[in-house]
Write an enzyme that holds these catalytic residues in place. Structure first.
Site, PDB file in Angstrom:
ATOM      1  N   GLY A 193     -31.433  10.262-115.129  1.00  0.00           N
ATOM      2  CA  GLY A 193     -31.632  10.655-113.548  1.00  0.00           C
ATOM      3  C   GLY A 193     -32.923  10.875-113.059  1.00  0.00           C
ATOM      4  O   GLY A 193     -33.162  11.462-111.931  1.00  0.00           O
ATOM      5  N   GLY A 219     -26.055   5.643-115.102  1.00  0.00           N
ATOM      6  CA  GLY A 219     -25.711   6.442-114.029  1.00  0.00           C
ATOM      7  C   GLY A 219     -26.033   6.018-112.703  1.00  0.00           C
ATOM      8  O   GLY A 219     -25.280   5.099-112.329  1.00  0.00           O
ATOM      9  N   GLU A 227     -29.431   8.876-125.204  1.00  0.00           N
ATOM     10  CA  GLU A 227     -29.928   9.345-124.026  1.00  0.00           C
ATOM     11  C   GLU A 227     -30.942  10.401-124.226  1.00  0.00           C
ATOM     12  O   GLU A 227     -30.697  11.574-124.106  1.00  0.00           O
ATOM     13  CB  GLU A 227     -28.666   9.625-123.063  1.00  0.00           C
ATOM     14  CG  GLU A 227     -27.736   8.678-122.950  1.00  0.00           C
ATOM     15  CD  GLU A 227     -26.854   8.616-121.525  1.00  0.00           C
ATOM     16  OE1 GLU A 227     -26.912   7.874-120.825  1.00  0.00           O
ATOM     17  OE2 GLU A 227     -26.562   9.989-121.319  1.00  0.00           O
ATOM     18  N   SER A 246     -31.955   6.147-117.003  1.00  0.00           N
ATOM     19  CA  SER A 246     -32.677   5.503-115.775  1.00  0.00           C
ATOM     20  C   SER A 246     -32.684   3.996-115.977  1.00  0.00           C
ATOM     21  O   SER A 246     -33.768   3.277-115.455  1.00  0.00           O
ATOM     22  CB  SER A 246     -34.133   5.934-115.588  1.00  0.00           C
ATOM     23  OG  SER A 246     -33.878   7.332-115.089  1.00  0.00           O
ATOM     24  N   ASN A 287     -21.433   5.285-115.661  1.00  0.00           N
ATOM     25  CA  ASN A 287     -21.155   6.616-115.790  1.00  0.00           C
ATOM     26  C   ASN A 287     -21.292   7.183-114.370  1.00  0.00           C
ATOM     27  O   ASN A 287     -22.334   7.550-113.764  1.00  0.00           O
ATOM     28  CB  ASN A 287     -21.748   7.617-116.706  1.00  0.00           C
ATOM     29  CG  ASN A 287     -21.585   9.115-116.587  1.00  0.00           C
ATOM     30  OD1 ASN A 287     -20.594   9.362-116.169  1.00  0.00           O
ATOM     31  ND2 ASN A 287     -22.607   9.575-117.110  1.00  0.00           N
ATOM     32  N   TRP A 288     -20.065   7.260-113.576  1.00  0.00           N
ATOM     33  CA  TRP A 288     -20.138   7.539-112.269  1.00  0.00           C
ATOM     34  C   TRP A 288     -20.135   9.142-112.025  1.00  0.00           C
ATOM     35  O   TRP A 288     -20.441   9.566-111.047  1.00  0.00           O
ATOM     36  CB  TRP A 288     -18.918   7.146-111.530  1.00  0.00           C
ATOM     37  CG  TRP A 288     -18.766   5.494-111.141  1.00  0.00           C
ATOM     38  CD1 TRP A 288     -19.758   4.671-111.302  1.00  0.00           C
ATOM     39  CD2 TRP A 288     -17.783   4.762-110.544  1.00  0.00           C
ATOM     40  NE1 TRP A 288     -19.509   3.567-111.028  1.00  0.00           N
ATOM     41  CE2 TRP A 288     -18.090   3.697-110.413  1.00  0.00           C
ATOM     42  CE3 TRP A 288     -16.552   5.034-110.114  1.00  0.00           C
ATOM     43  CZ2 TRP A 288     -17.457   2.428-109.837  1.00  0.00           C
ATOM     44  CZ3 TRP A 288     -15.724   3.986-109.587  1.00  0.00           C
ATOM     45  CH2 TRP A 288     -16.184   2.776-109.495  1.00  0.00           C
ATOM     46  N   LYS A 289     -20.282   9.806-113.059  1.00  0.00           N
ATOM     47  CA  LYS A 289     -20.437  11.445-112.757  1.00  0.00           C
ATOM     48  C   LYS A 289     -19.310  11.651-111.671  1.00  0.00           C
ATOM     49  O   LYS A 289     -18.261  11.298-111.621  1.00  0.00           O
ATOM     50  CB  LYS A 289     -21.902  11.630-112.555  1.00  0.00           C
ATOM     51  CG  LYS A 289     -22.768  11.115-113.684  1.00  0.00           C
ATOM     52  CD  LYS A 289     -24.024  11.421-113.450  1.00  0.00           C
ATOM     53  CE  LYS A 289     -25.127  10.653-114.440  1.00  0.00           C
ATOM     54  NZ  LYS A 289     -26.568  11.202-114.640  1.00  0.00           N
ATOM     55  N   HIS A 310     -22.338  14.575-122.971  1.00  0.00           N
ATOM     56  CA  HIS A 310     -23.233  14.143-122.047  1.00  0.00           C
ATOM     57  C   HIS A 310     -24.327  15.502-121.990  1.00  0.00           C
ATOM     58  O   HIS A 310     -23.888  16.492-121.676  1.00  0.00           O
ATOM     59  CB  HIS A 310     -22.635  13.893-120.578  1.00  0.00           C
ATOM     60  CG  HIS A 310     -23.766  13.059-119.848  1.00  0.00           C
ATOM     61  ND1 HIS A 310     -24.640  13.656-119.304  1.00  0.00           N
ATOM     62  CD2 HIS A 310     -23.933  11.668-119.786  1.00  0.00           C
ATOM     63  CE1 HIS A 310     -25.577  12.852-118.647  1.00  0.00           C
ATOM     64  NE2 HIS A 310     -24.937  11.715-118.793  1.00  0.00           N
ATOM     65  N   GLU A 351     -25.619  16.494-119.548  1.00  0.00           N
ATOM     66  CA  GLU A 351     -25.180  17.420-118.303  1.00  0.00           C
ATOM     67  C   GLU A 351     -24.119  18.315-118.556  1.00  0.00           C
ATOM     68  O   GLU A 351     -23.940  19.342-118.061  1.00  0.00           O
ATOM     69  CB  GLU A 351     -24.746  16.482-117.071  1.00  0.00           C
ATOM     70  CG  GLU A 351     -26.017  16.022-116.444  1.00  0.00           C
ATOM     71  CD  GLU A 351     -25.724  14.532-115.602  1.00  0.00           C
ATOM     72  OE1 GLU A 351     -24.735  14.132-115.407  1.00  0.00           O
ATOM     73  OE2 GLU A 351     -26.954  13.746-115.461  1.00  0.00           O
TER      74      GLU A 351
HETATM   75  C1  PEP Z   1     -26.320   9.015-117.538  1.00  0.00           C
HETATM   76  O1  PEP Z   1     -25.809   9.766-116.699  1.00  0.00           O
HETATM   77  O2  PEP Z   1     -25.655   8.963-118.735  1.00  0.00           O
HETATM   78  C2  PEP Z   1     -27.554   8.161-117.225  1.00  0.00           C
HETATM   79  C3  PEP Z   1     -28.205   7.516-117.917  1.00  0.00           C
HETATM   80  O3  PEP Z   1     -27.947   8.307-115.935  1.00  0.00           O
HETATM   81  P1  PEP Z   1     -29.074   7.505-115.170  1.00  0.00           P
HETATM   82  O4  PEP Z   1     -29.056   6.195-115.313  1.00  0.00           O
HETATM   83  O5  PEP Z   1     -29.209   7.951-113.692  1.00  0.00           O
HETATM   84  O6  PEP Z   1     -30.479   8.066-115.783  1.00  0.00           O
END
Ligand code: PEP
Length: 263
Positions: A180, A241, A174, A220, A18-20, A102, A104
């Site tokens: 993050g 992410g 998640e 993470s 997931n590049w956001k 998500h 976010e």
């Molecule tokens: C995500 O954005 O779905 C995510 C899991 O991010 P990260 O790996 O940075 O926690």
């Protein structure tokens, strides 16, 4: 306590980057070049959820080697929704899947289970595979409300998704406090949450569907946690992410997840 409904790991492990809101077209192409240079040999599926502008050039670059998807979409198929994007547009650009709900999107764009549900139904109707994100906050976990939260998110987010359509959905567990933050959930927490999700699916649909559902873990994931988490029963893949932004780090996670056992 959730009943033990576990998925057999008969499918190939799924890694979703997931590049956001990261990577221009130039940077995306550079990533692929460097990732290919890592020469990862894998049986896993590798998918990239990229910014809208990267979808078409990424698809042209990678063809069918990796699947390309989006990180959001609107629930209408067209119309006066300035700044929004429809499922048909994503499909024609080369997307095969879309991340929905998500945390976010829930936090910064006020998405709710009900608005996510409309998007899920539209994505399925259009032929895009939805990756539906669910997860508890730190407070909810402390209050031992994780299972209740996951159940409500699934009941509302997947409302009216038929038994025939549910197999096109993927769930990403998640925990919000792990996204993050560098705080990865323990294998035990992930296994319990995934079992709870499968039990909820068994109640909503049937045991076979619950067992076959693809459930990812996200929060993470890094080279330090990938191997243990990938071997955790019921974990069918990762949504990644931060660690997916660097080709060498992402390649390392794929390599570390390679020897997941088939139950
Ligand atoms: C995500 O954005 O779905 C995510 C899991 O991010 P990260 O790996 O940075 O926690």
């Amino acid at each position: 306590m959730p009943r033990t409904t576990r998925a057999a790991k008969t499918k190939s492990f799924l890694q979703v980057a997931n590049w956001k809101m990261n990577k221009t077209i130039r940077e995306a192409k550079q990533f692929i070049e460097q990732f290919v240079n890592e020469k990862v040999v894998t049986k896993q599926q590798i998918w990239f959820a990229v910014p809208f502008t990267d979808i078409s050039p990424m698809k042209q670059l990678v063809g069918d080697v990796y699947q390309i998807g989006a990180q959001n979409m609107h629930e209408a198929s067209s119309g006066a929704y300035t700044g929004e994007i429809a499922a048909e547009m994503l499909l024609e650009a080369g997307a095969s899947f879309v991340i929905l709900g998500h945390s976010e999107r829930r936090k910064y764009f006020h998405e709710t289970d009900s608005s996510i549900n409309k998007k899920v139904l539209r994505a399925i109707e259009a032929g895009l595979k939805p990756i539906v994100c669910i997860g508890e906050s730190f407070e909810e976990r402390e209050e031992e409300r994780t299972e209740e939260v996951l159940k409500n998110q699934l009941l509302e987010g997947l409302k009216d998704v038929s038994v025939n359509s549910i197999s096109s959905c993927i769930i990403a567990y998640e925990p919000i406090w792990a996204i993050g933050t560098g705080k990865t959930a323990t294998s035990d927490m992930v296994v319990k949450a995934h079992e709870a999700i499968r039990s909820i699916f068994e109640g909503l649909y049937e045991k076979k569907i619950a067992e076959e559902m693809t459930i990812l873990y996200g929060g993470s994931v890094s080279p330090a946690s990938a191997e243990e988490l990938s071997k955790s029963p019921g974990v069918n893949g990762f949504l990644i992410g931060t660690a997916s932004l660097d080709p060498a780090t992402f390649a390392k996670i794929v390599t570390l997840s390679e020897n997941t056992t088939v139950e």
